[in-house]
Design a protein around this motif. Structure first.
Motif, PDB file in Angstrom:
ATOM      1  N   ALA A 259       0.735  -1.329  -0.015  1.00 56.41           N
ATOM      2  CA  ALA A 259       0.035  -0.069  -0.040  1.00 56.41           C
ATOM      3  C   ALA A 259       0.917   1.226   0.155  1.00 56.41           C
ATOM      4  N   PHE A 260       1.815   1.306   0.911  1.00 48.63           N
ATOM      5  CA  PHE A 260       2.733   2.446   0.837  1.00 48.63           C
ATOM      6  C   PHE A 260       3.738   2.735  -0.259  1.00 48.63           C
ATOM      7  N   ALA A 261       3.909   1.412  -0.963  1.00 52.62           N
ATOM      8  CA  ALA A 261       4.893   1.423  -2.010  1.00 52.62           C
ATOM      9  C   ALA A 261       4.038   2.162  -3.174  1.00 52.62           C
ATOM     10  N   VAL A 262       2.848   1.693  -3.295  1.00 53.42           N
ATOM     11  CA  VAL A 262       2.037   2.525  -4.281  1.00 53.42           C
ATOM     12  C   VAL A 262       1.722   4.080  -3.955  1.00 53.42           C
ATOM     13  N   ALA A 263       1.465   4.201  -2.773  1.00 48.75           N
ATOM     14  CA  ALA A 263       0.998   5.415  -2.240  1.00 48.75           C
ATOM     15  C   ALA A 263       2.394   6.422  -2.389  1.00 48.75           C
ATOM     16  N   SER A 264       3.544   5.741  -2.218  1.00 48.69           N
ATOM     17  CA  SER A 264       4.731   6.411  -2.569  1.00 48.69           C
ATOM     18  C   SER A 264       5.201   7.161  -3.940  1.00 48.69           C
ATOM     19  N   LEU A 265       4.442   6.393  -4.901  1.00 44.12           N
ATOM     20  CA  LEU A 265       4.264   6.834  -6.331  1.00 44.12           C
ATOM     21  C   LEU A 265       3.533   8.204  -6.290  1.00 44.12           C
ATOM     22  N   LEU A 266       2.251   8.066  -5.723  1.00 47.23           N
ATOM     23  CA  LEU A 266       1.594   9.378  -5.564  1.00 47.23           C
ATOM     24  C   LEU A 266       2.019  10.289  -4.833  1.00 47.23           C
ATOM     25  N   ALA A 267       2.697  10.032  -3.814  1.00 45.32           N
ATOM     26  CA  ALA A 267       3.601  11.146  -3.171  1.00 45.32           C
ATOM     27  C   ALA A 267       4.533  11.774  -3.960  1.00 45.32           C
ATOM     28  N   LEU A 268       5.461  10.880  -4.831  1.00 43.85           N
ATOM     29  CA  LEU A 268       6.262  11.420  -5.650  1.00 43.85           C
ATOM     30  C   LEU A 268       5.509  12.383  -6.894  1.00 43.85           C
ATOM     31  N   LEU A 269       4.653  12.080  -7.318  1.00 45.43           N
ATOM     32  CA  LEU A 269       3.673  13.008  -8.277  1.00 45.43           C
ATOM     33  C   LEU A 269       3.438  14.208  -7.352  1.00 45.43           C
ATOM     34  N   ALA A 270       3.069  14.218  -6.214  1.00 46.01           N
ATOM     35  CA  ALA A 270       2.906  15.328  -5.646  1.00 46.01           C
ATOM     36  C   ALA A 270       3.891  16.396  -5.609  1.00 46.01           C
ATOM     37  N   LEU A 271       5.150  15.617  -5.253  1.00 42.95           N
ATOM     38  CA  LEU A 271       6.322  16.371  -5.034  1.00 42.95           C
ATOM     39  C   LEU A 271       6.727  17.156  -6.174  1.00 42.95           C
ATOM     40  N   ILE A 272       6.660  16.442  -7.455  1.00 45.27           N
ATOM     41  CA  ILE A 272       6.913  16.740  -8.602  1.00 45.27           C
ATOM     42  C   ILE A 272       6.125  17.849  -9.075  1.00 45.27           C
ATOM     43  N   THR A 273       4.618  17.779  -8.817  1.00 53.48           N
ATOM     44  CA  THR A 273       3.916  18.857  -8.771  1.00 53.48           C
ATOM     45  C   THR A 273       4.232  20.104  -8.417  1.00 53.48           C
ATOM     46  N   LEU A 274       4.641  20.161  -7.002  1.00 55.31           N
ATOM     47  CA  LEU A 274       4.882  21.127  -6.112  1.00 55.31           C
ATOM     48  C   LEU A 274       6.105  21.808  -6.649  1.00 55.31           C
ATOM     49  N   ALA A 275       7.252  20.997  -7.209  1.00 51.83           N
ATOM     50  CA  ALA A 275       8.403  21.593  -7.797  1.00 51.83           C
ATOM     51  C   ALA A 275       8.132  22.358  -9.159  1.00 51.83           C
ATOM     52  N   ILE A 276       7.192  21.836  -9.831  1.00 48.11           N
ATOM     53  CA  ILE A 276       6.965  22.387 -11.194  1.00 48.11           C
ATOM     54  C   ILE A 276       6.483  23.831 -10.719  1.00 48.11           C
ATOM     55  N   LYS A 277       5.232  23.606  -9.953  1.00 52.58           N
ATOM     56  CA  LYS A 277       4.541  24.582  -9.386  1.00 52.58           C
ATOM     57  C   LYS A 277       5.569  25.876  -8.975  1.00 52.58           C
ATOM     58  N   THR A 278       6.275  25.559  -8.051  1.00 54.67           N
ATOM     59  CA  THR A 278       7.397  26.749  -7.628  1.00 54.67           C
ATOM     60  C   THR A 278       8.102  27.237  -8.666  1.00 54.67           C
ATOM     61  N   GLY A 279       8.560  26.382  -9.640  1.00 51.98           N
ATOM     62  CA  GLY A 279       9.423  26.640 -10.708  1.00 51.98           C
ATOM     63  C   GLY A 279       8.507  27.912 -11.671  1.00 51.98           C
ATOM     64  N   ILE A 280       7.314  27.633 -11.788  1.00 52.91           N
ATOM     65  CA  ILE A 280       6.512  28.345 -12.400  1.00 52.91           C
ATOM     66  C   ILE A 280       6.341  29.700 -11.649  1.00 52.91           C
ATOM     67  N   GLU A 281       6.136  29.824 -10.358  1.00 54.60           N
ATOM     68  CA  GLU A 281       5.885  30.805  -9.778  1.00 54.60           C
ATOM     69  C   GLU A 281       6.993  31.895  -9.716  1.00 54.60           C
ATOM     70  N   SER A 282       8.379  30.967  -9.480  1.00 52.64           N
ATOM     71  CA  SER A 282       9.563  32.137  -9.475  1.00 52.64           C
ATOM     72  C   SER A 282       9.511  32.652 -10.790  1.00 52.64           C
ATOM     73  N   LYS A 283       9.585  31.939 -12.096  1.00 55.36           N
ATOM     74  CA  LYS A 283       9.504  32.452 -13.408  1.00 55.36           C
ATOM     75  C   LYS A 283       8.686  33.527 -13.601  1.00 55.36           C
ATOM     76  N   VAL A 284       7.335  33.556 -13.079  1.00 55.25           N
ATOM     77  CA  VAL A 284       6.445  34.680 -13.219  1.00 55.25           C
ATOM     78  C   VAL A 284       6.906  35.680 -12.322  1.00 55.25           C
TER      79      VAL A 284
END
Lengths: 294, 277, 357
Positions: A259-284
């Protein structure tokens, strides 16, 4: 009202003198309390996802995420997202275009209606589709006659995902395009541009970062939605299970490591989302920077 | 009669508004209206007996109570977090700022199982709390913990921009007039951020009362004790009690719409209050 | 209260905001700090207020060292450029703020506060606006409220940072005269910062001209205008024409003009710059036997009672137009037209040897 708007965390801190600054001990106390709170409620849970996922070793981890049911769940999640995000992208652009470039009656009502799914519980979002398409629903008998399955099948999952993610892109674009006004488009029209040229050459370059931002957030929510999808899915293994539902099933079977192995994939997705989001914010905020000096 | 739309030389209005209304109707409005229309199939007294049975009332009490306390905790700590992010410099600030949105981005099911693992008797937190007699997992406290987690970003993200926009001049003016830092905060800064703080509180509260995924794992879901209202809707649905599920859903929807109205009023108040002069 | 500034130095990173600034301010004086942006005038004001610390130097209030005094002990009133009114409070509460935040032991009772605030609102002629909010007031009204608020705490010194900078031209003029009258009634030692030379000259008792963190000149408005201490002050205060020439043993040459320069009797064939104000230039159709410069009229601009001419000298075609102001009567008498040739000579000029710009 789910995600903070794109301008929320553009940070600029003007230099403060001792007059408008708290004493050092106050500052350190406040920072310590705030960081302790964040550590307990945010950082430790994040770390523990990965810890629990890898606790039983890498082999168990890989086995869990390469299990056929897991792969089927990944495939279904990607399919639902691949349908929901583009549709909501088109909707977001159309709604933002109508709302920000024209004046018409009932505009504020329309904006409120677009936001509506944010204030509806995911469970109710699932329920309403059961009420329309389920066996006892409005279209239930007709659908059964023609052997079309929506509830407890992939179309239901797509519909629930669509409902939940409707506002994401529109609500990023509307404030952005409102702030930009219509001057550039009007100028382009006077220079002889047609509708498509106007959009591709003038509007789109101005909104591309806001658009990407909305798409990223919409994508994260589409892949991670649980409540709404749970109601309409029927939890059929290998067939109507998305990744979050797969996590639930594994967990309820006491297969915690998986369960946590699959959950970690989703958590990774969340972290990537936050990273891209932060990147866009600093760009803007960099692009905006020079105009904001005073 | 004045026109529906003011004249404009820009193209594409009919296409854009047409698609917008069609899509919104099909995906959101018609399905949502199903809940209200199906609820009318019940008589008033039937409806009433469903929504005020003891078990349902207990679920309201838990859902609204835990949501309120969670939103309150988030208002206090969210303000504090927004304050240190805007006002102070410390290492790792950028990463922490980015991670604030984690509860928005992390699927609720992941949050649910993670919090449960942390607070269970053998978990990282649970092993210290249970000897003290504090049981979190599978109790109403667990519901509160999950709702605090998912509501965490709201207050931070509504207060942060308002705090950034307060001119240093205002605080200097207060200091020049003899106000201490505390007086400046209470009389100048706090009233300025109050609308945003209340908006953030209302958003966190509204999100919490509808929350499902992060709660069901940690709640234990004992009827009359740790059963939240959204779960009750699912339970009724699984028993094919469509009418019962719909009735409770309508109560929740009406509550949500009232909250949405309040949030809009709060935002309007904030804009008016902090109108630039 | 008298204020003494001694050898103040302040740097922001690599930028020098104050460079060894010293200044004496007399009790009851209305002093203008005048200079371009970045000249250090606002920094100096904020240092006096206690809003900014210094790297070295002293600020003395009534001969007492106040350099490290907390802002609350200085008894200074400060008026901000953008008013800094508290948006969430009524006008009345804005003015009352300084009294309400006092410690209980020295806080006036409600009745006293009421009276004081009403008196101040009357003083700034806005007593009918007490229950309004700042956003309902015009810019000029807001600035007067900001002033009333600063006066409420009975400051010994009043500091104003570009007080009229955000207002439109007409309101600015009205408020200027009003501030001068108010100061004459109250006699609080006051310092105001401005980059508008007209404002500084019209309102203040003395003007301090600042540039790049240094004080260029301290003098009365008339002196600053009539006898600028150096080319910077000359150029900063109003329009001025620049002529390049030479000076030698008490005589100066600018083109065909030869004039006495008694201040420079020791000069030995030096390059010099002459500064002449537009209204200090005489214009005629003929050289009249005296030495004069020939020039051609490029533009004629009629501004109310005066006519502004732009002239091109015949030696250096087109470069550095000369600005001349003559009365409308004189202009009519000469019957001048664009393209006409005229002869000019300075009525009054200031020579600065060595300094070639």
């Amino acid at each position: 009202m789910d995600m903070a708007s794109i301008t929320a965390s553009s940070s600029h801190s003007p230099s403060r003198t001792r007059i408008t600054q708290e004493p050092r001990w106050v500052r350190y106390t406040l920072i310590t309390i705030a960081l302790t709170f964040l550590a307990l409620f945010l950082f430790v849970p994040l770390i523990s996802v990965f810890y629990e996922a890898l606790k039983k070793g890498v082999a168990v981890y890989i086995a869990a995420i390469s299990d056929p049911d897991a792969l089927a769940a990944i495939k279904l999640t990607l399919t639902a997202t691949a349908i929901a995000v583009p549709l909501n992208l088109i909707f977001g652009v159309a709604a933002a275009w109508a709302i920000t470039k024209f004046e018409f009656k009932g505009k504020n009502v329309l904006i409120t209606l677009i936001d509506l799914p944010f204030s509806v519980s995911p469970v109710i979002a699932g329920l309403i589709f059961v009420l329309v398409f389920g066996m006892q629903g409005w279209l239930g008998p007709w659908l059964a006659e023609h052997d079309i399955r929506i509830i407890f099948a992939v179309p239901g999952i797509v519909l629930a995902t669509l409902f939940i993610t409707v506002p994401f892109i529109a609500r990023e674009l509307i404030p952005l395009m409102q702030a930009q006004g219509t001057e550039e488009e009007l100028a382009a029209v006077t220079l002889g541009a047609n509708g498509w040229q106007l959009f591709w050459r003038v509007t789109l370059p101005n909104i591309k970062w806001g658009l990407l931002y909305g798409v990223i957030l919409c994508n994260a929510r589409a892949m991670g939605e649980f409540g709404a999808v749970s109601v309409v899915s029927g939890h059929i293994r290998g067939s109507t299970n998305t990744l979050p539902l797969h996590v639930e099933i594994l967990y309820n079977e006491y297969n915690f490591a998986a369960a946590f192995a699959v959950a970690s994939l989703l958590a990774l997705l969340a972290l990537i989302t936050l990273a891209i989001k932060t990147g866009i914010e600093s760009k803007v905020s960099q692009q905006k920077g020079p105009n904001h000096e005073h | 009669m004045s026109q529906f739309k003011q004249h404009s030389v820009l193209p594409g209005f009919n296409l854009a508004i047409g698609f917008t209304l069609l899509y919104l109707s099909l995906v959101v409005l018609i399905p949502l209206s199903a809940a209200f229309i199906r609820a009318t199939e019940l008589t008033w007294s039937e409806f009433w007996t469903v929504v005020i049975t003891l078990r349902v009332l207990d679920s309201y009490r838990l859902t609204f109570g835990a949501s309120f306390i969670a939103a309150l905790i988030n208002a206090i700590f969210g303000l504090l977090v927004a304050w240190i992010l805007v006002r102070y410099q410390f290492t790792g600030k950028k990463i922490i700022d980015a991670l604030i949105d984690l509860p928005f981005a992390l699927p609720t099911a992941v949050a649910g199982i993670t919090l449960t693992a942390l607070y269970a008797g053998n978990g990282w937190f649970g092993q210290f709390l249970e000897p003290l007699g504090i049981k979190v997992a599978y109790t109403p406290i667990g519901v509160f913990v999950a709702l605090t987690f998912i509501g965490l970003p709201f207050v931070v993200r509504t207060v942060q921009p308002v705090l950034e926009d307060i001119e240093t001049e205002l605080e200097e003016a207060a200091a020049m007039l003899g106000a201490s830092r505390l007086q400046t905060f209470v009389r100048i800064i706090f009233p300025t951020i109050l609308p945003a703080l209340m908006t953030g509180f209302a958003l966190a509260f509204a999100r919490a009362i509808g929350e499902y995924g992060s709660v069901i794992f940690i709640a234990g879901n004992m009827p009359m004790v740790s059963e939240i209202t959204p779960l009750l809707i699912i339970t009724k649905l699984e028993q094919y009690d469509y009418a019962g599920a719909t009735a409770i859903a309508v109560v929740m929807l009406v509550t949500s719409f009232v909250l949405l109205l309040i949030i809009n009023l709060l935002q309007w108040w904030g804009r008016r209050r902090n109108a630039l002069i | 209260m008298s204020i003494e500034i001694r050898n103040l130095n302040k740097r922001f990173g690599s930028f020098t905001a104050l460079n060894n600034v010293s200044l004496d301010i007399q009790p009851g004086e209305l002093l203008a700090l005048l200079g371009p942006s970045g000249s250090g005038k606002t920094t100096l004001l904020r240092v006096i207020a206690g809003l900014e610390t210094v790297d070295s130097g002293q600020v003395l209030f009534n001969n007492e060292d106040a350099t490290h005094q907390h802002i609350h002990e200085r008894q200074v009133g400060f008026v901000f450029q953008h008013y800094a009114l508290f948006r969430n409070m009524t006008i009345f509460e804005n003015v009352a703020f300084g009294l309400r935040v006092r410690p209980k032991s020295v806080r006036p009772d409600n009745e006293e506060i009421n009276k004081r605030v009403t008196d101040l609102l009357k003083l700034v002629q806005l007593d009918w606006l007490g229950d309004r909010y700042p956003h309902q007031l015009s810019g000029g009204q807001r600035q007067r409220i900001a002033l009333a608020r600063a006066l409420a705490v009975e400051p010994k010194v009043l500091l104003l940072d570009e007080p009229f900078g955000a207002l439109d031209a007409k309101v600015r003029k009205e408020l200027r005269t009003w501030l001068r009258r108010l100061h004459d009634d109250m006699h609080i030692t006051s310092i105001f910062v401005t980059h508008d030379q007209e404002e500084a000259l019209e309102v203040s008792d003395r003007v301090v001209v600042m540039n790049e963190g240094r004080i260029e000149q301290i003098a009365t408005p008339d002196e600053v205008y009539e006898k600028p201490a150096n080319p910077f002050v000359y150029e900063f205060l109003g329009h001025v024409n620049l002529f390049h020439g030479r000076v030698h043993k008490g005589r100066a040459w600018i083109g065909d003009i030869e004039i006495d320069a008694p201040d420079h009797a020791e000069a030995e064939d030096l390059a010099a710059v002459a500064y002449v104000r537009p209204h200090d230039i005489e214009v005629d159709r003929e050289p009249n036997g005296e030495s004069a410069l020939a020039a051609q009229i490029v533009h004629i601009l009629s501004v109310g009672p005066i006519v502004r001419l732009e002239l091109a000298r015949e030696e250096n075609q087109g470069k550095n137009l000369i600005q001349v102001e003559i009365s409308k009567e004189r202009f009519r008498g000469l019957q001048l037209e664009k393209g006409d040739r005229v002869y000019i000579k300075p009525r009054r000029l200031d020579l600065f040897p060595h300094l070639t710009h």
